[in-house]
Enzyme design. Structure first.
Site, mmCIF file in Angstrom:
data_model
loop_
_atom_site.group_PDB
_atom_site.id
_atom_site.type_symbol
_atom_site.label_atom_id
_atom_site.label_comp_id
_atom_site.label_asym_id
_atom_site.label_seq_id
_atom_site.Cartn_x
_atom_site.Cartn_y
_atom_site.Cartn_z
ATOM 1 N NE ARG A 1 26.381 -26.359 98.897
ATOM 2 C CZ ARG A 1 26.913 -26.188 97.691
ATOM 3 N NH1 ARG A 1 27.953 -26.905 97.326
ATOM 4 N NH2 ARG A 1 26.421 -25.281 96.874
ATOM 5 C CB SER B 1 20.944 -24.286 97.512
ATOM 6 O OG SER B 1 21.581 -23.808 96.369
ATOM 7 C CD GLU C 1 23.218 -26.167 100.964
ATOM 8 O OE1 GLU C 1 23.902 -25.631 101.859
ATOM 9 O OE2 GLU C 1 23.024 -25.671 99.842
HETATM 10 N N1 EPU Z 1 17.666 -25.484 86.996
HETATM 11 C C1 EPU Z 1 16.365 -25.360 86.543
HETATM 12 N N2 EPU Z 1 15.538 -24.494 87.190
HETATM 13 C C2 EPU Z 1 15.937 -23.756 88.249
HETATM 14 C C3 EPU Z 1 17.271 -23.887 88.717
HETATM 15 C C4 EPU Z 1 18.112 -24.762 88.072
HETATM 16 O O1 EPU Z 1 15.964 -26.003 85.579
HETATM 17 O O2 EPU Z 1 15.123 -22.983 88.761
HETATM 18 C C5 EPU Z 1 18.582 -26.377 86.272
HETATM 19 C C6 EPU Z 1 19.593 -25.575 85.465
HETATM 20 O O3 EPU Z 1 19.106 -25.222 84.205
HETATM 21 C C7 EPU Z 1 20.750 -26.536 85.365
HETATM 22 C C8 EPU Z 1 20.694 -27.265 86.699
HETATM 23 O O4 EPU Z 1 19.358 -27.107 87.185
HETATM 24 O O5 EPU Z 1 20.557 -27.459 84.341
HETATM 25 C C9 EPU Z 1 21.704 -26.748 87.704
HETATM 26 O O6 EPU Z 1 21.457 -25.373 87.972
HETATM 27 P P1 EPU Z 1 22.565 -24.327 88.455
HETATM 28 O O7 EPU Z 1 23.788 -24.447 87.609
HETATM 29 O O8 EPU Z 1 21.919 -23.008 88.578
HETATM 30 O O9 EPU Z 1 23.026 -24.845 89.869
HETATM 31 P P2 EPU Z 1 22.242 -25.554 91.044
HETATM 32 O O10 EPU Z 1 22.548 -27.002 90.978
HETATM 33 O O11 EPU Z 1 20.820 -25.147 91.034
HETATM 34 C C10 EPU Z 1 24.273 -25.395 92.667
HETATM 35 C C11 EPU Z 1 24.534 -25.008 94.084
HETATM 36 C C12 EPU Z 1 24.576 -23.491 94.220
HETATM 37 C C13 EPU Z 1 25.681 -22.963 93.327
HETATM 38 C C14 EPU Z 1 25.399 -23.411 91.884
HETATM 39 C C15 EPU Z 1 26.515 -23.042 90.951
HETATM 40 C C16 EPU Z 1 23.628 -26.781 95.455
HETATM 41 C C17 EPU Z 1 22.568 -27.204 96.397
HETATM 42 N N3 EPU Z 1 23.520 -25.555 94.948
HETATM 43 O O12 EPU Z 1 22.976 -24.927 92.319
HETATM 44 O O13 EPU Z 1 24.918 -23.200 95.565
HETATM 45 O O14 EPU Z 1 25.777 -21.559 93.392
HETATM 46 O O15 EPU Z 1 25.276 -24.848 91.824
HETATM 47 O O16 EPU Z 1 27.624 -23.846 91.185
HETATM 48 O O17 EPU Z 1 24.547 -27.568 95.190
HETATM 49 C C18 EPU Z 1 24.065 -22.688 97.712
HETATM 50 O O18 EPU Z 1 24.564 -23.743 98.089
HETATM 51 O O19 EPU Z 1 23.441 -21.931 98.498
HETATM 52 C C19 EPU Z 1 24.174 -22.330 96.309
HETATM 53 C C20 EPU Z 1 23.571 -21.262 95.816
#
Ligand code: EPU
Length: 338
Positions: A166, A238, A334
């Site tokens: 990012r 995010s 972010e």
């Molecule tokens: N998780 C939770 N609770 C939540 C959300 C997530 O426990 O409310 C846990 C999930 O169960 C999982 C881990 O956190 O174990 C990761 O969650 P997820 O795969 O949903 O992805 P994220 O890390 O929350 C990132 C990006 C998103 C992108 C997704 C999918 C960042 C800051 N965010 O989210 O990007 O869509 O991965 O690749 O890196 C954005 O940048 O605006 C964005 C939406």
């Protein structure tokens, strides 16, 4: 086309839906418009400047007392081709997801997992957008634009962009100093699909044959289930980054919190899931006045209607503090706070 306005409402230019105005707003559709504009409005160069794409990664805390520059250059064209790849140049003002649709329609791989990410093409390399195992930095070969200090056209190669999680040099050193006019992508004619993230493979297979269209459809389905539509509920995706900590510290956390998701990166560093930390600190679905944490993804803050930028920021500070108290982990925003 040049459009210049004073005391201009930014309500439709930020997906959070924060009601603010800019002292000056300048929109242009041809790269050379920028030079023409500053040649005839020299004093405006001394104003505070903010470059705004689709406004999907920004939180305005107040009215903007300066000049907003909104590059709205259209156009997608193939600029080069060899046996394996096609180089496509897209104007900074193209809607990112329409560019992804174009690539998928042309059966070119490299951006299909980045389907439905809001915003414009020009913003994509700045924060190196990423999702479901793909990052735009892996397919960007060149970023073209103007250096505001010299008012000369210049280009950044992918290496010069210094892409990170990012992040890029366009977001740090050159933030609001370099105006992106177009981006050149190197897309693949015979792509290797990236299917190893969460439910992507399963959902894509359910569409029949696995191809770029099936992957795009799967990603759209997953995103729609987890992320709010900004047209219905103001948000900027995010709000926080997934924090990186020393692996040793992550191991200590793991002893205390058995189920904590950890993703080892490199150099003895480990990435944690900010969404998980926020959820376990008790914030998922919590609403305070006009601001809240989205009920299906704790990494997303939402505006229930009339939130101000400051209210949203203050709410995010509370979340940061609470996560720090519980886990000793400092969250970093972010979203750009202006
Ligand atoms: N998780 C939770 N609770 C939540 C959300 C997530 O426990 O409310 C846990 C999930 O169960 C999982 C881990 O956190 O174990 C990761 O969650 P997820 O795969 O949903 O992805 P994220 O890390 O929350 C990132 C990006 C998103 C992108 C997704 C999918 C960042 C800051 N965010 O989210 O990007 O869509 O991965 O690749 O890196 C954005 O940048 O605006 C964005 C939406």
């Amino acid at each position: 086309m040049i459009r210049f306005s004073e005391n201009y409402s930014l309500n439709k230019h930020n997906t959070f839906g924060i009601k603010v105005k800019a002292k000056y707003f300048f929109e242009f559709t041809e790269p050379d418009d920028l030079l023409l504009f500053f040649n005839s409005n020299k004093s405006l160069k001394n104003e505070k400047i903010w470059v705004l794409g689709g406004g999907s990664n920004v939180l305005f805390l107040n009215d903007f007392d300066g000049l907003i520059i909104h590059p709205n250059i259209p156009g997608i064209q193939i600029v080069k081709e060899d046996r394996q790849n096609i180089w496509v140049e897209a104007g900074a003002g193209e809607v990112w997801d329409e560019f992804v649709q174009y690539a998928v329609d042309c059966q070119l791989g490299g951006v299909e997992n980045l389907s439905l990410i809001p915003g414009l093409v020009g913003a994509a390399p700045v924060q190196n957008i990423g999702a479901y195992g793909q990052e735009v930095g892996n397919v960007v070969v060149k970023v073209k634009g103007f250096d505001l200090d010299t008012m000369l056209k210049c280009e950044f190669s992918a290496v010069q962009c210094e892409f990170g999680y990012r992040n890029s040099i366009l977001k740090s050193t050159f933030k609001n100093k370099f105006i992106i006019t177009s981006v050149v992508f190197k897309l693949e004619k015979f792509p290797e699909y990236v299917l190893n993230y969460g439910q992507v493979a399963e959902k894509a297979r359910a569409k029949g044959e696995i191809n770029l269209s099936a992957i795009r459809a799967a990603i759209i389905e997953i995103r729609k289930l987890k992320l709010p539509d900004a047209k219905e509920l103001g948000n900027a995706g995010s709000f926080f980054k997934n924090p990186e900590v020393d692996t040793e510290f992550a191991e200590q956390l793991k002893l205390q919190f058995e189920n904590i998701p950890v993703y080892p990166v490199k150099n003895n560093r480990t990435k944690l899931a900010a969404g998980w930390l926020i959820e376990k600190a008790g914030w998922k679905g919590v609403r305070e006045g006009n601001v809240g944490v989205y009920e299906k993804q704790a990494l997303v803050l939402v505006n229930y209607g009339n939130a101000t930028g400051q209210q949203t920021y203050d709410f995010s500070e509370k979340i940061k503090l609470s996560v720090f108290k519980k886990f000793g982990v400092e969250l970093e925003r972010e979203v750009n706070c202006v």
